[in-house]
Design an enzyme around this catalytic site. Structure first.
Site, mmCIF file in Angstrom:
data_model
loop_
_atom_site.group_PDB
_atom_site.id
_atom_site.type_symbol
_atom_site.label_atom_id
_atom_site.label_comp_id
_atom_site.label_asym_id
_atom_site.label_seq_id
_atom_site.Cartn_x
_atom_site.Cartn_y
_atom_site.Cartn_z
ATOM 1 N N ASP A 22 52.282 -1.931 17.811
ATOM 2 C CA ASP A 22 53.294 -1.001 18.316
ATOM 3 C C ASP A 22 54.410 -0.809 17.292
ATOM 4 O O ASP A 22 55.036 -1.776 16.851
ATOM 5 C CB ASP A 22 53.881 -1.538 19.629
ATOM 6 C CG ASP A 22 54.481 -0.438 20.482
ATOM 7 O OD1 ASP A 22 55.071 0.491 19.908
ATOM 8 O OD2 ASP A 22 54.370 -0.509 21.714
ATOM 9 N N ASP A 23 54.662 0.440 16.924
ATOM 10 C CA ASP A 23 55.794 0.816 16.061
ATOM 11 C C ASP A 23 55.745 0.194 14.668
ATOM 12 O O ASP A 23 56.783 0.031 14.025
ATOM 13 C CB ASP A 23 57.127 0.442 16.726
ATOM 14 C CG ASP A 23 57.453 1.316 17.922
ATOM 15 O OD1 ASP A 23 56.650 2.209 18.248
ATOM 16 O OD2 ASP A 23 58.505 1.095 18.550
ATOM 17 N N CYS A 65 54.215 6.234 22.114
ATOM 18 C CA CYS A 65 53.417 5.214 22.799
ATOM 19 C C CYS A 65 52.260 5.684 23.679
ATOM 20 O O CYS A 65 51.099 5.485 23.348
ATOM 21 C CB CYS A 65 54.344 4.351 23.652
ATOM 22 S SG CYS A 65 55.665 3.561 22.716
ATOM 23 N N ARG A 69 48.014 6.157 22.763
ATOM 24 C CA ARG A 69 47.000 5.324 23.421
ATOM 25 C C ARG A 69 45.986 6.181 24.185
ATOM 26 O O ARG A 69 44.788 5.882 24.203
ATOM 27 C CB ARG A 69 47.683 4.326 24.360
ATOM 28 C CG ARG A 69 48.343 3.199 23.606
ATOM 29 C CD ARG A 69 49.363 2.435 24.461
ATOM 30 N NE ARG A 69 49.768 1.235 23.762
ATOM 31 C CZ ARG A 69 50.593 1.203 22.705
ATOM 32 N NH1 ARG A 69 51.107 2.334 22.248
ATOM 33 N NH2 ARG A 69 50.906 0.067 22.114
ATOM 34 N N LYS A 78 49.650 -4.392 25.615
ATOM 35 C CA LYS A 78 50.396 -3.285 26.223
ATOM 36 C C LYS A 78 49.449 -2.136 26.580
ATOM 37 O O LYS A 78 48.768 -1.601 25.714
ATOM 38 C CB LYS A 78 51.468 -2.807 25.245
ATOM 39 C CG LYS A 78 52.186 -1.539 25.660
ATOM 40 C CD LYS A 78 53.175 -1.119 24.591
ATOM 41 C CE LYS A 78 53.688 0.277 24.841
ATOM 42 N NZ LYS A 78 54.651 0.715 23.813
ATOM 43 N N HIS A 113 50.204 0.967 28.946
ATOM 44 C CA HIS A 113 51.063 2.155 28.868
ATOM 45 C C HIS A 113 50.370 3.480 29.161
ATOM 46 O O HIS A 113 50.699 4.524 28.596
ATOM 47 C CB HIS A 113 51.753 2.227 27.500
ATOM 48 C CG HIS A 113 53.154 2.760 27.611
ATOM 49 N ND1 HIS A 113 54.040 2.796 26.571
ATOM 50 C CD2 HIS A 113 53.819 3.295 28.675
ATOM 51 C CE1 HIS A 113 55.182 3.302 26.957
ATOM 52 N NE2 HIS A 113 55.071 3.616 28.236
ATOM 53 N N SER A 168 56.130 -0.333 27.848
ATOM 54 C CA SER A 168 56.873 -0.918 26.733
ATOM 55 C C SER A 168 57.808 -2.034 27.194
ATOM 56 O O SER A 168 58.343 -2.009 28.310
ATOM 57 C CB SER A 168 57.695 0.157 26.018
ATOM 58 O OG SER A 168 56.850 1.107 25.409
ATOM 59 N N HIS A 225 57.529 -3.477 18.810
ATOM 60 C CA HIS A 225 58.464 -2.684 19.599
ATOM 61 C C HIS A 225 59.681 -3.542 19.903
ATOM 62 O O HIS A 225 59.570 -4.754 20.095
ATOM 63 C CB HIS A 225 57.770 -2.246 20.895
ATOM 64 C CG HIS A 225 58.420 -1.098 21.600
ATOM 65 N ND1 HIS A 225 59.604 -1.220 22.280
ATOM 66 C CD2 HIS A 225 58.025 0.194 21.741
ATOM 67 C CE1 HIS A 225 59.926 -0.055 22.820
ATOM 68 N NE2 HIS A 225 58.976 0.827 22.499
ATOM 69 N N ASP A 282 50.090 2.461 16.681
ATOM 70 C CA ASP A 282 50.207 3.600 17.600
ATOM 71 C C ASP A 282 51.034 4.747 17.040
ATOM 72 O O ASP A 282 50.857 5.892 17.428
ATOM 73 C CB ASP A 282 50.767 3.147 18.951
ATOM 74 C CG ASP A 282 52.220 2.677 18.886
ATOM 75 O OD1 ASP A 282 52.703 2.333 17.789
ATOM 76 O OD2 ASP A 282 52.872 2.635 19.950
ATOM 77 N N ASN A 283 51.958 4.456 16.140
ATOM 78 C CA ASN A 283 52.808 5.488 15.530
ATOM 79 C C ASN A 283 53.657 4.823 14.454
ATOM 80 O O ASN A 283 53.541 3.621 14.208
ATOM 81 C CB ASN A 283 53.701 6.180 16.571
ATOM 82 C CG ASN A 283 54.428 5.232 17.509
ATOM 83 O OD1 ASN A 283 54.150 5.216 18.710
ATOM 84 N ND2 ASN A 283 55.351 4.438 17.000
ATOM 85 N N LYS A 328 58.811 7.363 13.903
ATOM 86 C CA LYS A 328 58.346 7.529 15.284
ATOM 87 C C LYS A 328 59.005 8.720 15.977
ATOM 88 O O LYS A 328 60.183 8.993 15.779
ATOM 89 C CB LYS A 328 58.649 6.235 16.047
ATOM 90 C CG LYS A 328 58.400 6.269 17.541
ATOM 91 C CD LYS A 328 58.742 4.926 18.156
ATOM 92 C CE LYS A 328 58.556 4.932 19.668
ATOM 93 N NZ LYS A 328 58.789 3.596 20.257
#
Length: 484
Positions: free
Chosen positions: A36-37, A76, A80, A129, A131, A154, A231, A283-284, A304
């Site tokens: 994540d992130d 997010c 996904r 996660k 989401h 998140s 994150h 994810d980004n 992001k």
């Protein structure tokens, strides 16, 4: 006589082992590690500084690293949704990030990667996660997974301060959010009510993944590990706290690298590493306004939630011994939406009748760089805004608004402000000489602009584009809605 019997038994056992090995090679195991992130520049082999990622670097040295791989969207839930369904997220009605007050999620009519694997006899698990909707009907067990432990959204979607961990007053912003639920299966296992509770998440997911592999080593399996970190609020176990030069974010990345190593070591111990595809991606891009609690876009523009390269171009490493040529770098275009049809092609799995946007890129995995399975990528964001299109080595940025990170960031968990920016006229960038998107060359290449605009118009017809007032196209599908 006794010696003959022993030799016979050994021969039978050896033959049995060979048959098991041959059987397993028919259907490779698949592991997706999804961070994540994490930015393009947050892995050692992509140029990370201030911390080391030896396990990921080794994974790349024995496998393949992509330099033009993109998440499905720069945020997010949408990213996904794209990964698991092979669709641009706006096609299936998922945009942005789903919050605790939302009453939508992934539609049960969508065919997920887990369901594809399950139809082919795989055991499946998700640890991390999710989401894609927090209500029971949207959770992983209802969408192809046999096991699930993790957060439904998140880790900053809780009623506590992301800096101090203290409970926020009700009636104001996040103070009205429910306590953060850690879910096992379809039930709440516990509530996370402090920063200390978040420190255990990376290790928890890793332990669950290791246990799953140990229990299912003799079967084909699909394991999805979408880590909560990095994150904000950042959490890290004591074994990595204070270990990096970069600070807390570096500590978090080191623990994620450790997690990758634990999974790879477990595959080795069970003698199934050669028959397992491991994918590592994110994810980004990084949430840059959080300063020292954010990652690096590796020189790419913005991060992001933007459609600039820093928002969607992400690390991607694949390790698959005897199939992926070791130590290779792939510069071809690829996207997270391509993984579902690619894995389906590899294991002879079937896809549903739902139209998807992903393409089979298995030729690239095998080192066939003369093939060009993906020529274009659509950069949708927001509710349904087409902000840019990449075709080959060119990227046309369309008129749109975004929030820029080009201002002073926050620090130590506090987020800095962002600036609203407007792209009033289309801009064209050459991705070979200008991956940082610094030099708009639209005036020199009118033919290239017309070529890409033909792709834009087709996308707007099929999927819509709110930037020009087209709410929906002819092929959008609905998100899942609560039944009551």
């Amino acid at each position: 006589m006794k010696k003959y019997i022993i030799l016979t038994l050994i021969t039978i056992l050896f033959a049995s082992c060979n048959q098991t090995t041959e059987k397993n090679t028919e259907k490779p195991n698949v592991v997706i590690i999804f961070i994540d992130d994490e930015g393009y520049g947050d892995v050692g082999c992509y140029g990370a500084t201030g911390f080391e990622t030896p396990n990921l670097d080794q994974m790349a040295s024995k496998g393949m690293r992509f330099t033009n791989f993109y998440s499905a969207q720069p945020v997010c839930s949408a990213s996904r949704a794209g990964l698991l369904t092979g669709c641009y997220p706006n096609r299936i009605g998922v945009s942005g990030a789903l919050f605790p007050h939302h009453k939508i999620g992934i539609n049960p009519k969508e065919f997920t990667m887990a369901e594809m694997f399950k139809e082919q006899g795989y055991v499946t698990a998700c640890f991390g996660k999710w989401h894609l909707g927090w209500q029971k009907e949207f959770l992983p067990l209802q969408h192809g997974f046999d096991e699930y432990v993790g957060l439904p959204y998140s880790n900053d979607m809780w009623p506590n301060s992301n800096v101090t961990g203290e409970r926020l007053p009700e009636g104001k912003g996040r103070g009205d959010y429910p306590e953060l639920p850690l879910i096992a299966g379809n039930e709440i296992l516990e509530r996370i009510t402090s920063l200390e509770g978040q420190n255990k998440l990376t290790t928890l997911y890793t332990e669950k993944a290791v246990d799953f592999i140990n229990r299912n080593a003799a079967k084909p399996f699909f394991l999805y590990v979408p880590h909560t970190m990095g994150h904000i609020p950042l959490g890290v176990s004591d074994k990595f706290r204070g270990k990096s030069e970069q600070g807390l974010y570096g500590d978090v990345m080191m623990e994620i690298d450790w997690s990758v190593g634990e999974i790879m070591n477990t595959l080795e111990k069970n003698n199934i590493a050669d028959n397992t595809i491991i994918v590592f991606t994110t994810d980004n891009g990084p949430w840059l306004n959080f300063g020292n609690h954010a990652g690096s876009a590796g020189g790419l523009r913005e991060g992001k939630t933007t459609s600039w390269e820093g928002g969607q171009r992400v690390p991607f490493i694949i390790h698959w011994p005897k199939n992926v040529p070791a130590g290779t770098v792939c510069n071809k275009l690829a996207c997270a939406i391509d993984l579902l049809p690619t894995f389906a092609a590899i294991i002879n799995g079937e896809l549903s009748e739902n139209k998807i946007d992903g393409l089979d890129i298995s030729s690239l995995f095998k080192g066939d760089f003369k093939s060009d399975p993906r020529e274009t990528i659509l950069f949708y964001h927001g509710e349904n805004n087409l902000n840019a299109v990449r075709k080959g080595n060119w990227k046309l940025v369309l008129t749109h608004t975004y929030r820029s990170y080009n201002t002073e960031p926050g620090n130590d968990g506090y987020g800095g402000k962002r600036i609203k920016m407007v792209i009033e006229e289309p801009e064209l960038y050459n991705m070979i000489r200008d991956p940082g998107e610094r030099y708009n060359v639209i005036q020199y290449y009118p033919d290239k602009v017309r070529e890409i605009m033909a792709i834009v118009e087709k996308a707007r017809e099929e999927l819509g584009d709110l930037n020009v007032g087209i709410e929906k196209g002819s092929e959008n599908r609905e998100s899942g809605k609560l039944k009551n």
